[in-house]
Design a protein around this motif. Structure first.
Motif, PDB file in Angstrom:
ATOM      1  N   SER A  61      -2.509   0.648   0.378  1.00 48.69           N
ATOM      2  CA  SER A  61      -3.589   1.485  -0.133  1.00 48.69           C
ATOM      3  C   SER A  61      -4.503   0.728  -1.091  1.00 48.69           C
ATOM      4  O   SER A  61      -5.683   1.066  -1.247  1.00 48.69           O
ATOM      5  CB  SER A  61      -3.012   2.713  -0.842  1.00 48.69           C
ATOM      6  N   SER A  62      -3.957  -0.294  -1.746  1.00 49.69           N
ATOM      7  CA  SER A  62      -4.741  -1.036  -2.737  1.00 49.69           C
ATOM      8  C   SER A  62      -5.589  -2.144  -2.124  1.00 49.69           C
ATOM      9  O   SER A  62      -6.427  -2.730  -2.810  1.00 49.69           O
ATOM     10  CB  SER A  62      -3.797  -1.643  -3.783  1.00 49.69           C
ATOM     11  N   MET A  97      -3.187   6.678  -4.024  1.00 49.62           N
ATOM     12  CA  MET A  97      -4.374   6.220  -4.730  1.00 49.62           C
ATOM     13  C   MET A  97      -4.138   6.155  -6.237  1.00 49.62           C
ATOM     14  O   MET A  97      -3.896   7.171  -6.884  1.00 49.62           O
ATOM     15  CB  MET A  97      -5.556   7.153  -4.446  1.00 49.62           C
ATOM     16  N   PRO A 115       2.771   3.370   8.383  1.00 52.39           N
ATOM     17  CA  PRO A 115       2.227   2.046   8.045  1.00 52.39           C
ATOM     18  C   PRO A 115       2.506   0.986   9.108  1.00 52.39           C
ATOM     19  O   PRO A 115       1.653   0.117   9.355  1.00 52.39           O
ATOM     20  CB  PRO A 115       2.916   1.693   6.719  1.00 52.39           C
ATOM     21  N   VAL A 166       3.447   1.415   0.945  1.00 57.67           N
ATOM     22  CA  VAL A 166       2.231   2.199   1.161  1.00 57.67           C
ATOM     23  C   VAL A 166       1.244   1.983   0.024  1.00 57.67           C
ATOM     24  O   VAL A 166       0.024   1.888   0.250  1.00 57.67           O
ATOM     25  CB  VAL A 166       2.583   3.697   1.312  1.00 57.67           C
ATOM     26  N   SER A 222       1.835  12.281  -0.564  1.00 55.36           N
ATOM     27  CA  SER A 222       1.058  11.546   0.421  1.00 55.36           C
ATOM     28  C   SER A 222       1.855  11.373   1.709  1.00 55.36           C
ATOM     29  O   SER A 222       3.038  11.011   1.688  1.00 55.36           O
ATOM     30  CB  SER A 222       0.683  10.166  -0.130  1.00 55.36           C
ATOM     31  N   GLN A 264      -3.000   7.159   5.126  1.00 51.40           N
ATOM     32  CA  GLN A 264      -2.314   8.090   4.229  1.00 51.40           C
ATOM     33  C   GLN A 264      -2.030   7.380   2.905  1.00 51.40           C
ATOM     34  O   GLN A 264      -0.883   7.033   2.597  1.00 51.40           O
ATOM     35  CB  GLN A 264      -1.014   8.592   4.875  1.00 51.40           C
ATOM     36  N   PRO A 265      -3.077   7.177   2.095  1.00 53.69           N
ATOM     37  CA  PRO A 265      -2.951   6.294   0.930  1.00 53.69           C
ATOM     38  C   PRO A 265      -2.262   6.951  -0.265  1.00 53.69           C
ATOM     39  O   PRO A 265      -2.206   8.168  -0.399  1.00 53.69           O
ATOM     40  CB  PRO A 265      -4.406   5.959   0.600  1.00 53.69           C
ATOM     41  N   ASP A 288      -8.574   0.664   4.418  1.00 54.62           N
ATOM     42  CA  ASP A 288      -8.693   2.095   4.737  1.00 54.62           C
ATOM     43  C   ASP A 288      -7.414   2.646   5.354  1.00 54.62           C
ATOM     44  O   ASP A 288      -7.412   3.224   6.451  1.00 54.62           O
ATOM     45  CB  ASP A 288      -9.872   2.334   5.696  1.00 54.62           C
ATOM     46  N   PHE A 289      -6.311   2.480   4.640  1.00 54.66           N
ATOM     47  CA  PHE A 289      -5.037   3.018   5.134  1.00 54.66           C
ATOM     48  C   PHE A 289      -5.127   4.534   5.241  1.00 54.66           C
ATOM     49  O   PHE A 289      -5.715   5.204   4.387  1.00 54.66           O
ATOM     50  CB  PHE A 289      -3.905   2.611   4.192  1.00 54.66           C
TER      51      PHE A 289
END
Length: 398
Positions: A96-97, A108, A280, A92, A123, A105-106, A102-103
């Motif tokens: 997210s990176s 961050m 994901p 994940v 998350s 449930q990122p 625009d994932f």
């Protein structure tokens, strides 16, 4: 207490809960479909918590509370959870990176990643793992209470007060702290104890029908009965979840036929990987195929791919990771659990004095002989090392 180690119906119940969690997250992947969905994810996670409490009490509650058994339990639980959990966190974080992905449930940034690595993140579905791990750390205390309820009656009263207070003040959920979910685990553990001790009860067809009815009501009552609060987490739902788990564990006719069916049990076996990775996998599947088919067909495809992906992860990461950690522990177990410290010597002395006092109270005629035997017999020392119970001979037989 005699008990089977494997209850097929509970695998099926876990599979149903996992499927409902997946269904609850379809709206994250397909926003236009979200308004047509009835989600039951909170109920499913509450059932997971009660099921965890049940299994811990049922599988470990009858074993002697020794240092070896407690360490075996903690290592087994960590190996069961952490390798595949860490893989999910890394996956994940990678998604997210990625720029412009625009994932949904990122995770961050580095700080958030570290929080998740150390089981403090929230998350997506990851919020539910910290309370689970915290319950495992608490379970040895419950284990003591189950082994010697009279000696640890104060602890039992204290836990009861915490549960009642939790219900009265309605501690918030979800949240990553065990205190807000403790009733689910504790009522589940109580159901596990009752299942193990009341093994003579044979359930009937009527019990099976009632079990399925309660299961349906548990998942749907907030959506079909007006006047109920949309907030799920509460004392009454914790009791209901534990009752359902306890009834399913009896494998009543009809209910067992449904829940122990092979496809449902398959979902139960891969449920943890499915729980951690379905968002994901479904996100990437939609991203890949959204232009090739209409949305209803795409939803079916994403669900299928999520199940296949979860099976693959279960076979390649979850099971091998667990086996390797357990094998590593077994290779080093004797060195770790036999290590003696000053605190161990004190504990051993207290245990020996309690044994002598117990014999005196029961009219032993030769106190000095008894004390000498307890203090010098190697077998007695080995058995006492790490045992948090008075009756050493009984634990040796166990």
């Amino acid at each position: 207490m005699s008990r089977p180690d494997y209850i097929p119906s509970l695998d099926g119940l876990r599979g149903v809960a996992a499927l409902l969690v997946v269904g609850a997250h379809i709206g994250f992947i397909f926003p236009t479909t979200a308004r047509h969905l009835v989600t039951m994810g909170d109920e499913a996670v509450g059932l997971f918590f009660a099921l965890s409490g049940f299994l811990m009490a049922h599988l470990y509650g009858s074993r002697p509370v020794t240092r070896e058994n407690v360490m075996d339990f903690l290592v087994s639980r960590f190996a069961r959870i952490y390798p595949v959990y860490l893989a999910a966190v890394v996956f994940v974080a990678m998604l997210s990176s990625m720029q412009n992905l625009d994932f949904v449930q990122p995770i961050m940034g580095g700080t958030d990643f570290v929080r998740h690595v150390f089981l403090l993140g929230s998350s997506g579905v990851f919020w539910s793992i910290p309370p689970e791990i915290q319950f495992y750390l608490l379970f040895p205390v419950l284990w003591l209470c189950m082994a010697q309820p009279q000696r640890y009656s104060g602890l039992i009263v204290g836990l009861t007060v915490v549960v009642v207070a939790d219900g009265l003040v309605e501690l918030p959920g979800p949240g990553i702290m065990l205190v807000s979910k403790l009733p689910y685990f504790l009522f589940g553990a109580l159901a596990g104890m009752m299942h193990s001790y009341w093994n003579s009860w044979i359930s009937s067809v009527l019990t099976g029908i009632l079990t399925l009815f309660l299961l349906v009501v548990f998942f749907t009552y907030r959506h079909i009965v007006s006047g109920f609060s949309p907030e799920f987490w509460g004392l009454q739902s914790a009791v209901a979840a534990a009752v359902i788990v306890g009834l399913v564990a009896r494998q009543p006719p009809i209910a067992a036929d449904v829940l122990a069916a092979a496809p449902i049990r398959f979902l139960g076996r891969i449920s943890f990987s499915l729980y951690l990775f379905h968002v994901p996998i479904m996100f990437l599947t939609r991203l890949t195929f959204h232009a090739l088919m209409p949305e209803p067909a795409l939803i079916v495809v994403t669900l299928f791919v999520a199940a296949v992906g979860a099976w693959f992860i279960h076979e390649t990461i979850e099971v091998p990771g667990r086996q390797r950690l357990v094998r590593l522990w077994q290779d080093n177990r004797s060195r770790v659990v036999s290590r003696k410290t000053p605190a161990d010597q004190t504990d051993r002395a207290i245990i020996n004095l309690q044994e002598v006092e117990k014999r005196l109270l029961h009219g032993a005629t030769s106190t000095m002989a008894d004390q000498r035997q307890v203090s010098t017999t190697p077998e007695a020392w080995d058995e006492a090392d790490g045992v948090i119970q008075d009756n050493l001979n009984e634990k040796r037989r166990a």
